[in-house]
Design an enzyme around this catalytic site. Structure first.
Site, PDB file in Angstrom:
ATOM      1  N   HIS A  52      26.130  -2.674  -2.447  1.00  0.00           N
ATOM      2  CA  HIS A  52      27.352  -2.095  -3.001  1.00  0.00           C
ATOM      3  C   HIS A  52      28.220  -3.197  -3.592  1.00  0.00           C
ATOM      4  CE1 HIS A  52      27.206   1.864  -0.494  1.00  0.00           C
ATOM      5  NE2 HIS A  52      26.111   1.656  -1.204  1.00  0.00           N
ATOM      6  N   GLU A  86      31.311  -3.852  -3.123  1.00  0.00           N
ATOM      7  CA  GLU A  86      32.133  -4.514  -2.103  1.00  0.00           C
ATOM      8  C   GLU A  86      31.322  -5.551  -1.334  1.00  0.00           C
ATOM      9  OE1 GLU A  86      33.166  -0.017  -2.014  1.00  0.00           O
ATOM     10  OE2 GLU A  86      31.445  -1.282  -2.481  1.00  0.00           O
ATOM     11  N   CYS A 119      32.501   3.051   1.070  1.00  0.00           N
ATOM     12  CA  CYS A 119      31.789   3.847   2.065  1.00  0.00           C
ATOM     13  C   CYS A 119      32.067   3.275   3.459  1.00  0.00           C
ATOM     14  CB  CYS A 119      30.292   3.824   1.768  1.00  0.00           C
ATOM     15  SG  CYS A 119      29.490   2.233   2.131  1.00  0.00           S
TER      16      CYS A 119
END
Length: 152
Positions: free
Chosen positions: A79, A81, A107
């Site tokens: 991801h 992040e 998430c």
């Protein structure tokens, strides 16, 4: 009168630009870690280095019929992040106390990582409903907010 773009919109637009590097077939996500109005690290979602991109080999999650928001571990990619955290670590950049601007709400897995690295605030451009994630942010004292941007 100052007609310049406000800082939050400026950094979110940069996150949107970063997302354009994504190689994910399902969702393009970009993230920018900012402290004292300075960009510390950026990240977008895609596979680890030296692996074939999903653009080239197809989406594992699609092949397995996995709905969005479920079974995050069954994906070839990282991801945005996660890539921000990795990039900061690789370059010796401390992102504790930063604000993370992300095109999509993190998430649960990314939320836990962001809490542990000490991100103090998360600003996202698109909701990704996850009550457990929001509850953990509340409990950890990490501020978060939706920043709606003009789509035009």
């Amino acid at each position: 009168m100052d007609n310049r773009l406000p800082w939050p919109e400026y950094f979110m637009r940069i996150a949107v630009l970063v997302s354009e590097r994504s190689t994910c077939l399902r969702r393009r996500v970009g993230a920018v870690a900012v402290k004292d109005k300075r960009i510390l690290a950026t990240g977008y979602n895609g596979v680890p280095r030296n692996l074939a991109h999903c653009l080239d080999v197809g989406c594992l999650r699609e092949k397995l019929g996995i709905p969005s928001g479920q079974r995050h571990e069954l994906c070839r990619g990282l991801h945005a992040e996660q890539n921000v955290i990795i990039q900061a670590a690789m370059h010796g950049m401390n992102i504790s106390g930063c604000t993370l601007y992300c095109t999509t709400q993190p998430c649960l897995i990314c939320t836990k990582m962001l809490i542990n690295v000490g991100v103090s605030r998360i600003v996202y451009g698109e909701s990704y409903p996850d009550e457990l994630s929001q509850g953990m942010l509340d409990e950890a004292g990490v501020a978060y907010e939706l920043l709606e941007m003009d789509k035009g």
